[in-house]
Design a protein around this motif. Structure first.
Motif, PDB file in Angstrom:
ATOM      1  N   ASP A  99       1.804  11.333   0.285  1.00 58.78           N
ATOM      2  CA  ASP A  99       1.260  11.457   1.640  1.00 58.78           C
ATOM      3  C   ASP A  99      -0.252  11.186   1.651  1.00 58.78           C
ATOM      4  N   PRO A 100      -0.674  10.048   1.095  1.00 56.89           N
ATOM      5  CA  PRO A 100      -2.109   9.813   0.937  1.00 56.89           C
ATOM      6  C   PRO A 100      -2.817   9.537   2.260  1.00 56.89           C
ATOM      7  N   ARG A 101      -4.044   9.986   2.315  1.00 53.99           N
ATOM      8  CA  ARG A 101      -4.926   9.669   3.430  1.00 53.99           C
ATOM      9  C   ARG A 101      -6.094   8.869   2.869  1.00 53.99           C
ATOM     10  N   THR A 102      -6.348   7.720   3.483  1.00 52.84           N
ATOM     11  CA  THR A 102      -7.318   6.778   2.937  1.00 52.84           C
ATOM     12  C   THR A 102      -8.547   6.682   3.830  1.00 52.84           C
ATOM     13  N   GLU A 103      -9.717   6.784   3.218  1.00 55.53           N
ATOM     14  CA  GLU A 103     -10.986   6.577   3.915  1.00 55.53           C
ATOM     15  C   GLU A 103     -11.683   5.374   3.288  1.00 55.53           C
ATOM     16  N   VAL A 104     -11.831   4.304   4.047  1.00 56.22           N
ATOM     17  CA  VAL A 104     -12.474   3.091   3.551  1.00 56.22           C
ATOM     18  C   VAL A 104     -13.990   3.255   3.660  1.00 56.22           C
ATOM     19  N   ARG A 105     -14.671   3.172   2.534  1.00 58.67           N
ATOM     20  CA  ARG A 105     -16.127   3.313   2.510  1.00 58.67           C
ATOM     21  C   ARG A 105     -16.834   1.992   2.761  1.00 58.67           C
ATOM     22  N   GLU A 106     -16.219   0.912   2.319  1.00 58.36           N
ATOM     23  CA  GLU A 106     -16.854  -0.399   2.437  1.00 58.36           C
ATOM     24  C   GLU A 106     -15.777  -1.457   2.412  1.00 58.36           C
ATOM     25  N   LEU A 107     -15.945  -2.501   3.217  1.00 62.38           N
ATOM     26  CA  LEU A 107     -14.987  -3.599   3.235  1.00 62.38           C
ATOM     27  C   LEU A 107     -15.687  -4.837   3.767  1.00 62.38           C
ATOM     28  N   PHE A 108     -15.492  -5.948   3.086  1.00 63.81           N
ATOM     29  CA  PHE A 108     -16.009  -7.217   3.592  1.00 63.81           C
ATOM     30  C   PHE A 108     -15.090  -8.342   3.148  1.00 63.81           C
ATOM     31  N   SER A 109     -15.149  -9.438   3.878  1.00 65.75           N
ATOM     32  CA  SER A 109     -14.346 -10.606   3.536  1.00 65.75           C
ATOM     33  C   SER A 109     -15.248 -11.800   3.270  1.00 65.75           C
ATOM     34  N   ALA A 110     -14.756 -12.661   2.403  1.00 66.60           N
ATOM     35  CA  ALA A 110     -15.380 -13.958   2.126  1.00 66.60           C
ATOM     36  C   ALA A 110     -14.250 -14.971   2.198  1.00 66.60           C
ATOM     37  N   VAL A 114     -10.772 -10.407   0.411  1.00 63.53           N
ATOM     38  CA  VAL A 114     -11.293  -9.162   0.977  1.00 63.53           C
ATOM     39  C   VAL A 114     -11.548  -8.171  -0.157  1.00 63.53           C
ATOM     40  N   ALA A 115     -12.759  -7.617  -0.185  1.00 67.49           N
ATOM     41  CA  ALA A 115     -13.125  -6.586  -1.155  1.00 67.49           C
ATOM     42  C   ALA A 115     -13.328  -5.275  -0.414  1.00 67.49           C
ATOM     43  N   PHE A 116     -12.994  -4.162  -1.071  1.00 62.33           N
ATOM     44  CA  PHE A 116     -13.114  -2.866  -0.405  1.00 62.33           C
ATOM     45  C   PHE A 116     -13.318  -1.760  -1.437  1.00 62.33           C
ATOM     46  N   ALA A 117     -13.949  -0.691  -0.972  1.00 65.76           N
ATOM     47  CA  ALA A 117     -14.093   0.540  -1.742  1.00 65.76           C
ATOM     48  C   ALA A 117     -13.587   1.672  -0.875  1.00 65.76           C
ATOM     49  N   LEU A 118     -12.844   2.622  -1.470  1.00 63.32           N
ATOM     50  CA  LEU A 118     -12.227   3.676  -0.665  1.00 63.32           C
ATOM     51  C   LEU A 118     -12.101   4.969  -1.453  1.00 63.32           C
ATOM     52  N   ASP A 119     -11.836   6.025  -0.715  1.00 65.97           N
ATOM     53  CA  ASP A 119     -11.445   7.318  -1.273  1.00 65.97           C
ATOM     54  C   ASP A 119     -10.066   7.648  -0.720  1.00 65.97           C
ATOM     55  N   GLN A 120      -9.206   8.165  -1.580  1.00 63.87           N
ATOM     56  CA  GLN A 120      -7.849   8.502  -1.160  1.00 63.87           C
ATOM     57  C   GLN A 120      -7.522   9.922  -1.612  1.00 63.87           C
ATOM     58  N   SER A 121      -6.952  10.711  -0.700  1.00 70.26           N
ATOM     59  CA  SER A 121      -6.598  12.090  -1.013  1.00 70.26           C
ATOM     60  C   SER A 121      -5.137  12.336  -0.653  1.00 70.26           C
ATOM     61  N   GLY A 122      -4.535  13.326  -1.310  1.00 71.52           N
ATOM     62  CA  GLY A 122      -3.137  13.658  -1.045  1.00 71.52           C
ATOM     63  C   GLY A 122      -2.620  14.658  -2.056  1.00 71.52           C
ATOM     64  N   ARG A 123      -1.282  14.755  -2.171  1.00 62.87           N
ATOM     65  CA  ARG A 123      -0.637  15.663  -3.112  1.00 62.87           C
ATOM     66  C   ARG A 123      -0.438  14.947  -4.447  1.00 62.87           C
ATOM     67  N   TYR A 124      -0.896  15.575  -5.502  1.00 65.01           N
ATOM     68  CA  TYR A 124      -0.742  14.963  -6.818  1.00 65.01           C
ATOM     69  C   TYR A 124       0.735  14.914  -7.200  1.00 65.01           C
ATOM     70  N   LEU A 125       1.195  13.735  -7.598  1.00 67.55           N
ATOM     71  CA  LEU A 125       2.603  13.517  -7.914  1.00 67.55           C
ATOM     72  C   LEU A 125       2.916  13.657  -9.397  1.00 67.55           C
ATOM     73  N   GLY A 126       1.882  13.749 -10.224  1.00 62.62           N
ATOM     74  CA  GLY A 126       2.107  13.791 -11.666  1.00 62.62           C
ATOM     75  C   GLY A 126       1.987  12.412 -12.281  1.00 62.62           C
ATOM     76  N   GLY A 127       2.160  12.352 -13.614  1.00 67.87           N
ATOM     77  CA  GLY A 127       2.141  11.073 -14.305  1.00 67.87           C
ATOM     78  C   GLY A 127       0.962  10.868 -15.227  1.00 67.87           C
ATOM     79  N   LEU A 128      -0.072  11.709 -15.123  1.00 64.22           N
ATOM     80  CA  LEU A 128      -1.218  11.586 -16.013  1.00 64.22           C
ATOM     81  C   LEU A 128      -1.097  12.590 -17.152  1.00 64.22           C
ATOM     82  N   PRO A 129      -1.676  12.295 -18.305  1.00 63.29           N
ATOM     83  CA  PRO A 129      -1.513  13.172 -19.473  1.00 63.29           C
ATOM     84  C   PRO A 129      -2.028  14.593 -19.238  1.00 63.29           C
TER      85      PRO A 129
END
Length: 265
Positions: free
Chosen positions: A192-203, A207-222
């Motif tokens: 259930d991620p929520r995305t906040e785009v910090r920067e985005l531009f096109s050439a 398209v390049a972008f930088a973002l922060d994403q938050s939500g419920r951790y699903l697992g999978g990392l050590p």
């Protein structure tokens, strides 16, 4: 008169070859504003000489002979995005080699670089150093420093923003996450991620972008068993191309190391 390298592209060429490739901090004063800062992995190194150069030299000393290979370079004349690999041996790990991908978005003031938002796949680097088995280096761009400014494409930007709002950074397999391009498993990490785009531009259609994403951790990392369901967040940077019919292909690098650290805390 022969065509010249665009001045912003030339700054990135010197950043890649003269600064990182030669580990020569004297170059930084020539290509970066004194207030230059980098945002990477949720941390800001502010001030060219105060924090950025000392922090980066620590990494270059750890990886003597580090090389940067540019895979994609796009610019609108004001900002420039680079998908790259860094690769070399780690002096802290008995010279074990590693090759990890990254994406950076740089801005300038017309003369020097002023800021940089970058994500590098340090999670992949840790895996390679632990196993002493390096990943391959993706093929280089044939002529990365021949990139020229392209006009923005509002339609491409709109399609990318709509995709990012969906939260599916993997774009159902058409966008490569992290080290997935070389066969590693890169599942979604947040539900259930929520995305906040910090920067985005096109050439053009890129398209390049930088973002922060938050939500419920699903697992999978050590070492995160039992932490599933924890509210967590990570940053990510992407460089994609919008094709005919609205198809989106490209790459996204997530801060998996920072996410794992936050979940474990």
């Amino acid at each position: 008169m022969a065509p010249q390298i665009h001045p912003l592209v030339e700054l990135i060429r010197r950043f890649s070859v003269d600064w990182l490739g030669r580990a020569d901090p004297a170059v930084c004063a020539e290509i970066m504003d004194p207030g230059y800062e980098i945002l990477i992995g949720g941390h800001t190194l502010a001030g060219r000489d105060d924090e950025y150069v000392p922090g980066t030299m620590a990494q270059l000393n750890r990886f003597p002979g580090l090389l940067l290979t540019a895979h994609t370079v796009v610019t609108d004349g004001e900002r420039i995005a680079v998908r790259f690999s860094e690769h070399g041996p780690s002096a802290a790990d008995d010279m074990a080699p590693a090759a990890w991908t990254g994406i950076g978005i740089f801005a300038w003031d017309g003369e020097k670089l002023t800021r940089n938002a970058t994500e590098e796949d340090y999670h992949s680097r840790r895996r390679q150093l632990a196993t002493r088995t390096p990943d391959p280096v993706d093929h280089p761009a044939v002529a990365p420093w021949a990139a020229t400014p392209q006009e923005a494409d509002p339609d491409a930007e709109k399609l990318v923003r709509e995709w990012l709002d969906s939260g599916d950074l993997g774009r159902s397999g058409t966008v490569r996450l992290d080290d997935g391009w070389c066969g590693q498993d890169t599942p979604a990490l947040l539900g259930d991620p929520r995305t906040e785009v910090r920067e985005l531009f096109s050439a053009g259609r890129s398209v390049a972008f930088a973002l922060d994403q938050s939500g419920r951790y699903l697992g999978g990392l050590p070492d995160t068993d039992g932490r599933e369901g924890t509210t967590a967040a990570h940053s990510a940077i992407g460089l994609v191309h919008v094709g005919d019919g609205g198809s989106i292909t490209g790459h996204v690098v997530r801060d998996r190391v920072g996410l794992r650290r936050a979940v474990r805390a």
